[in-house]
Enzyme design. Structure first.
Site, PDB file in Angstrom:
ATOM      1  N   ARG A  71      56.708  17.964 -19.128  1.00  0.00           N
ATOM      2  CA  ARG A  71      55.439  17.813 -18.563  1.00  0.00           C
ATOM      3  C   ARG A  71      54.368  17.580 -19.208  1.00  0.00           C
ATOM      4  O   ARG A  71      54.348  18.458 -20.719  1.00  0.00           O
ATOM      5  CB  ARG A  71      55.051  19.219 -17.541  1.00  0.00           C
ATOM      6  CG  ARG A  71      56.113  18.972 -16.275  1.00  0.00           C
ATOM      7  CD  ARG A  71      56.325  19.961 -15.543  1.00  0.00           C
ATOM      8  NE  ARG A  71      56.008  21.349 -16.418  1.00  0.00           N
ATOM      9  CZ  ARG A  71      55.317  22.612 -15.987  1.00  0.00           C
ATOM     10  NH1 ARG A  71      54.432  22.625 -15.076  1.00  0.00           N
ATOM     11  NH2 ARG A  71      54.859  23.716 -17.203  1.00  0.00           N
ATOM     12  N   SER A 133      61.235  24.249 -26.088  1.00  0.00           N
ATOM     13  CA  SER A 133      61.643  25.431 -25.611  1.00  0.00           C
ATOM     14  C   SER A 133      63.862  25.633 -26.363  1.00  0.00           C
ATOM     15  O   SER A 133      64.423  25.486 -25.406  1.00  0.00           O
ATOM     16  CB  SER A 133      61.665  25.554 -24.048  1.00  0.00           C
ATOM     17  OG  SER A 133      60.732  25.693 -24.414  1.00  0.00           O
ATOM     18  N   ASP A 187      58.772  28.365 -24.334  1.00  0.00           N
ATOM     19  CA  ASP A 187      58.222  28.525 -22.766  1.00  0.00           C
ATOM     20  C   ASP A 187      58.495  30.143 -23.021  1.00  0.00           C
ATOM     21  O   ASP A 187      56.917  30.131 -21.652  1.00  0.00           O
ATOM     22  CB  ASP A 187      59.658  27.832 -21.978  1.00  0.00           C
ATOM     23  CG  ASP A 187      60.379  28.150 -22.216  1.00  0.00           C
ATOM     24  OD1 ASP A 187      60.801  29.062 -23.434  1.00  0.00           O
ATOM     25  OD2 ASP A 187      61.264  27.819 -21.650  1.00  0.00           O
TER      26      ASP A 187
HETATM   27 MG    MG Z   1      60.879  25.104 -17.776  1.00  0.00          MG
END
Ligand code: MG
Ligand code: ADP
Length: 431
Positions: A71, A133, A187
């Site tokens: 994202r 992450s 994250d």
């Molecule tokens: Mg996630």
């Protein structure tokens, strides 16, 4: 016959209060070992981030990479805990992208960023927070070497390298000159930071999505392995708890681990997270078929091929949606669907209970007698969407802390993995 089989499975997957208490003890020992730099299945990675004050301001770009989708977000921080999302776009990371070579992979990311900037007509100078992450060893807020891929990622040429440098080079190749990378985060850290920006009682960030992991603020003096310079008395630690390996496993867990791309690694993740719950259930269904317990005459591909049954499908079945009709798979009897639903319940219940035990271990590490209120920021579709998952977590919490569970608040926190990177970037310019 089926009842006997289900009972056997339920027993195997039972995670009792006693199991939780034992796990909490060994989890805390592993935390201590990790902080001291001794051998441990918990990496306890320093993040070079502390909790924000809530007054950080400005516009930032955030890239959130680490799961099924990447994202890109443009975030405006207004101070006083207020956040505005100026723009957000998801880019799917197909199997072909996550198994390419380093340059192709990072070029892809840079192209996505470029498309996003064009779409939102963002041609101003922007500082960028990068949420990556995976287990990364950081030596500063802007450098981090990937230890090993998890969650099925397998891009060549990244393990052992600094991911900030790799991304920065791709930015340069693609002419993205008005962007400046300023922060690398994870994250879990982003989720903790985001909820703390809004609510100062938050002192844990947890991910329950494709993978699972958590972060919490540690007193600097307890991170004895840390020899660097740091300006605050606390630093957030990325536990990398997916790697915790002191939990009793069933034969299904052992087989899944052996057949995985990282045998011996991410043991707890393989019992808890979304990437694996469907696969555990599939393995049990396959055995039920081999024992002649299924009503369906032939074994469908969805139960035959590894990773064909997804956690999302399991979750839909838990909510009584018939996924098979929708995806055009015919000939699975109602009886088999009921069995699958029961198996899904057993597998997801254990996952939720292990997650709660891990949270309880971290909370009592920070606050031995649980004197304070704690808000736990949790992100991830497993926690958000799997029917009964949060309730199972709450129940386990009450079993562990019969008198104090009401001090623990499991709070769904959206987009922390994106927004958090922006807040971290902002806090760098403000201290
Ligand atoms: Mg996630
Ligand atoms: P990520 O972890 O990739 O950042 P999410 O938090 O959305 O993203 O988690 C995605 C994972 O959650 C998927 O891999 C899948 O295992 C699981 N999942 C997706 N949809 C659902 C659902 N409806 N119910 C439960 N789990 C889901």
């Amino acid at each position: 016959m089926i009842d006997g089989f289900l009972k056997e499975i339920a027993n195997m997957f039972d995670f009792t209060r006693k199991d939780a208490c034992e796990m909490m003890r060994s989890f805390q020992i592993e935390m201590e070992n990790g902080l001291k730099g001794r051998k441990s299945s918990l990496k306890m990675l320093p993040s070079f981030v502390r909790r924000p004050k809530g007054n950080e301001k400005g516009d930032f770009l955030a890239i959130d990479l680490g799961g099924t989708n990447m994202r890109i977000l443009a975030i405006r921080l207004l101070g006083q805990g207020k956040i505005e999302t100026i723009g957000m776009r998801r880019f799917s990371l197909g199997k072909e992208i996550i198994s390419k070579t380093e340059d192709v992979f990072f070029d892809f990311i840079a192209d996505c960023v470029s498309a996003f900037l064009n779409e939102h007509k963002l041609d101003v100078f922007l500082e960028v927070g990068f949420t990556f992450s995976f287990p990364v060893i950081q030596t500063s807020i802007l450098s981090g070497v990937l230890v090993s891929w998890t969650k099925g990622f397998a891009v060549k040429g990244v393990e052992g390298h600094d991911v900030v440098t790799l991304l920065d080079k791709a930015f340069k190749r693609k002419g993205l000159e008005n962007l400046k990378l300023v922060a690398l985060a994870n994250d879990t850290v982003g989720t903790l930071v985001t909820q703390s920006y809004i609510n100062p009682l938050c002192d844990m960030g947890v991910i329950l999505g494709t993978g699972t992991n958590a972060a919490y603020p540690e007193r600097l003096e307890s991170i004895t392995k840390f020899k660097g310079m740091w300006y605050s008395e606390e630093m957030i630690i990325n536990i990398e708890w997916g790697g915790f390996d002191k939990i009793k496993m069933t034969k299904y867990d052992e087989q899944l681990d052996k057949d995985s791309e990282n045998p011996g690694g991410q043991r707890m993740e393989k019992m808890v997270s979304g990437r694996y719950l469907g696969e555990i259930a599939r393995r049990i269904m396959k055995e039920a078929f081999e024992k002649g317990l299924l009503g369906s005459k032939e074994l469908k591909d969805i139960f035959l091929k590894p990773y064909s049954l997804t956690t999302e499908q399991l979750s839909l079945i838990a909510s009584d949606k018939n996924i098979f009709n929708d995806s055009g798979i015919e000939g699975i009897s109602d009886k088999d669907i009921r069995l699958l639903k029961e198996i899904g319940q057993i597998v997801s219940k254990r996952a939720a209970r292990i997650a709660s035990a891990a949270i309880a271990a971290v909370l009592t590490h920070m606050d031995k007698e649980l004197k304070l209120e704690h808000v736990i920021a949790i992100d991830g579709s497993l926690f958000e969407k799997y029917k009964g998952f949060k309730e199972n977590m709450d129940t386990m919490m009450k079993e562990i802390f019969p008198n104090q569970a009401d001090k623990i608040h499991l709070s769904l926190t959206h987009d922390g993995s994106g927004i958090g990177a922006a807040i971290i970037a902002a806090s760098l310019s403000s201290h």
